[in-house]
Write an enzyme that holds these catalytic residues in place. Sequence first.
Site, PDB file in Angstrom:
ATOM      1  N   THR A   1      17.756  72.271  33.591  1.00  0.00           N
ATOM      2  CA  THR A   1      16.339  72.340  33.972  1.00  0.00           C
ATOM      3  C   THR A   1      15.450  72.933  32.882  1.00  0.00           C
ATOM      4  O   THR A   1      14.332  72.463  32.673  1.00  0.00           O
ATOM      5  CB  THR A   1      16.203  73.189  35.265  1.00  0.00           C
TER       6      THR A   1
ATOM      7  N   SER B   1      23.551  69.431  34.383  1.00  0.00           N
ATOM      8  CA  SER B   1      24.908  69.999  34.357  1.00  0.00           C
ATOM      9  C   SER B   1      25.766  69.522  35.525  1.00  0.00           C
ATOM     10  O   SER B   1      26.987  69.646  35.489  1.00  0.00           O
ATOM     11  CB  SER B   1      24.854  71.526  34.316  1.00  0.00           C
ATOM     12  N   SER B   2      25.145  68.956  36.548  1.00  0.00           N
ATOM     13  CA  SER B   2      25.949  68.428  37.651  1.00  0.00           C
ATOM     14  C   SER B   2      26.804  67.249  37.184  1.00  0.00           C
ATOM     15  O   SER B   2      27.742  66.860  37.868  1.00  0.00           O
ATOM     16  CB  SER B   2      25.048  68.024  38.820  1.00  0.00           C
TER      17      SER B   2
ATOM     18  N   THR C   1      21.853  75.113  35.703  1.00  0.00           N
ATOM     19  CA  THR C   1      22.417  76.172  36.558  1.00  0.00           C
ATOM     20  C   THR C   1      23.506  75.657  37.504  1.00  0.00           C
ATOM     21  O   THR C   1      24.365  76.419  37.924  1.00  0.00           O
ATOM     22  CB  THR C   1      21.315  76.844  37.419  1.00  0.00           C
ATOM     23  N   ASP C   2      23.450  74.355  37.840  1.00  0.00           N
ATOM     24  CA  ASP C   2      24.361  73.859  38.882  1.00  0.00           C
ATOM     25  C   ASP C   2      25.835  74.124  38.559  1.00  0.00           C
ATOM     26  O   ASP C   2      26.609  74.482  39.443  1.00  0.00           O
ATOM     27  CB  ASP C   2      24.153  72.353  39.110  1.00  0.00           C
TER      28      ASP C   2
ATOM     29  N   THR D   1      28.859  83.246  40.086  1.00  0.00           N
ATOM     30  CA  THR D   1      28.752  82.050  40.917  1.00  0.00           C
ATOM     31  C   THR D   1      27.283  81.812  41.217  1.00  0.00           C
ATOM     32  O   THR D   1      26.492  82.769  41.289  1.00  0.00           O
ATOM     33  CB  THR D   1      29.606  82.226  42.206  1.00  0.00           C
TER      34      THR D   1
ATOM     35  N   GLN E   1      36.724  81.780  51.123  1.00  0.00           N
ATOM     36  CA  GLN E   1      35.377  81.250  51.353  1.00  0.00           C
ATOM     37  C   GLN E   1      34.345  82.371  51.285  1.00  0.00           C
ATOM     38  O   GLN E   1      33.155  82.104  51.160  1.00  0.00           O
ATOM     39  CB  GLN E   1      35.300  80.586  52.730  1.00  0.00           C
ATOM     40  N   CYS E   2      34.805  83.612  51.431  1.00  0.00           N
ATOM     41  CA  CYS E   2      33.867  84.744  51.370  1.00  0.00           C
ATOM     42  C   CYS E   2      33.541  85.017  49.911  1.00  0.00           C
ATOM     43  O   CYS E   2      34.449  85.074  49.072  1.00  0.00           O
ATOM     44  CB  CYS E   2      34.481  86.004  51.963  1.00  0.00           C
TER      45      CYS E   2
HETATM   46  N1  ASP Z   1      20.406  70.102  38.110  1.00  0.00           N
HETATM   47  C1  ASP Z   1      20.076  71.096  37.127  1.00  0.00           C
HETATM   48  C2  ASP Z   1      21.259  71.278  36.211  1.00  0.00           C
HETATM   49  O1  ASP Z   1      22.211  71.891  36.601  1.00  0.00           O
HETATM   50  C3  ASP Z   1      19.721  72.369  37.803  1.00  0.00           C
HETATM   51  C4  ASP Z   1      19.320  73.490  36.885  1.00  0.00           C
HETATM   52  O2  ASP Z   1      19.445  73.472  35.692  1.00  0.00           O
HETATM   53  O3  ASP Z   1      18.818  74.504  37.428  1.00  0.00           O
HETATM   54  O4  ASP Z   1      21.253  70.792  35.123  1.00  0.00           O
END
Ligand code: ASP
Length: 339
Positions: free
Chosen positions: A12, A58-59, A89-90, A160, A271-272
């Site tokens: 992003t 990044s996804s 961030t993903d 995380t 999962q916690c």
């Molecule tokens: N979809 C974006 C990524 O992970 C989200 C981000 O950067 O906040 O590249």
Amino acid sequence: MSRILLLHTGGTIGMTRTEKGYRPDGKYFREAVFHMDSLKTKDMPEWEFMETPKLLDSSRMKASDWNLIGSAIAENYDRFDGFVVLHGTDTMAYTASALSFMLKGLSKPVILTGSQIPLCETRSDGRDNLITSMMIAGDAKVKEVCIYFGGLLLRGNRATKYSADGMQAFVSPNYAPLATAGISIQYNENSFLAHRSGKFECRPFAEVPIAVMKVFPGIQKEVFESIFTDKLKGIVLETFGSGNMPGDPETLLPIFAKAADNGTVITVCSQCLQATVDMNAYEAGSLLRSAGAVSGRDMTTEAAVAKLHYLFSVYQDADQVRFNMERDIRGEMSQKLDL
Ligand code: ASP
């Protein structure tokens, strides 16, 4: 004066708006960075800018992209005192975990950062994240792979993504932050990684068939049967609480034991967010231990995925992978003293 490398990989922070939504825009970001006056002040380290060949949301990243980032750092390792990796961030916590294993013997800071709002937008959090990460990399006090985001410096393989909306997107629930950045940057040196394993080297990852599965009440045995194929090398099971499984142990035990016999390394996480797995605490968890599963203890799922990739890239033998999964390699888990 210290010198750092700024490596743009996408995310992003460097995106601009298109008809289909935000997309990485290398030209925009490069120009924005080169025109940012605050990056040229005396408080900043000297820096050089680089980009990975294809800027990604990044996804869409996979192990080969982690390798590209790792080798860019390794090729430039001697020329710089620190590294800032601009990343989405993903999957930032996955890449940070992967780099922590891949970069063996690291003795310089590698700081991953990005933003929730692109730099091109007025309220972007990218400016502070970028500037502070560069200062931390230039300080060269912390010598490990970290995520800096929203005022917190976290160990990369303990972090995380916690919020998709807030400016403090990351937490490390089982490990104290390495620094907090308020009016000044306060390092928490007691949390820094103490051990370092020998000479620096980059150990790229192989493509390894790995799965992550979150269990839920009433999950059917057929679901496990379909996922435990002969090809599956490793699975991270996100279990309840301290490592408990739903279902009938007598039905599930043979399915899990067969997978383990086939060489699948079953790693038990929780999962916690805040948890340490103890498969002996409840009868519902002991099924996994008898089926040959290993404990992920207080590792994040992201660290467990990256560690499975790493260990399967280094070892052929599933037992060696199992043995090392339960051992702390890069500060990703708290030591188990009774192993
Ligand atoms: N979809 C974006 C990524 O992970 C989200 C981000 O950067 O906040 O590249």
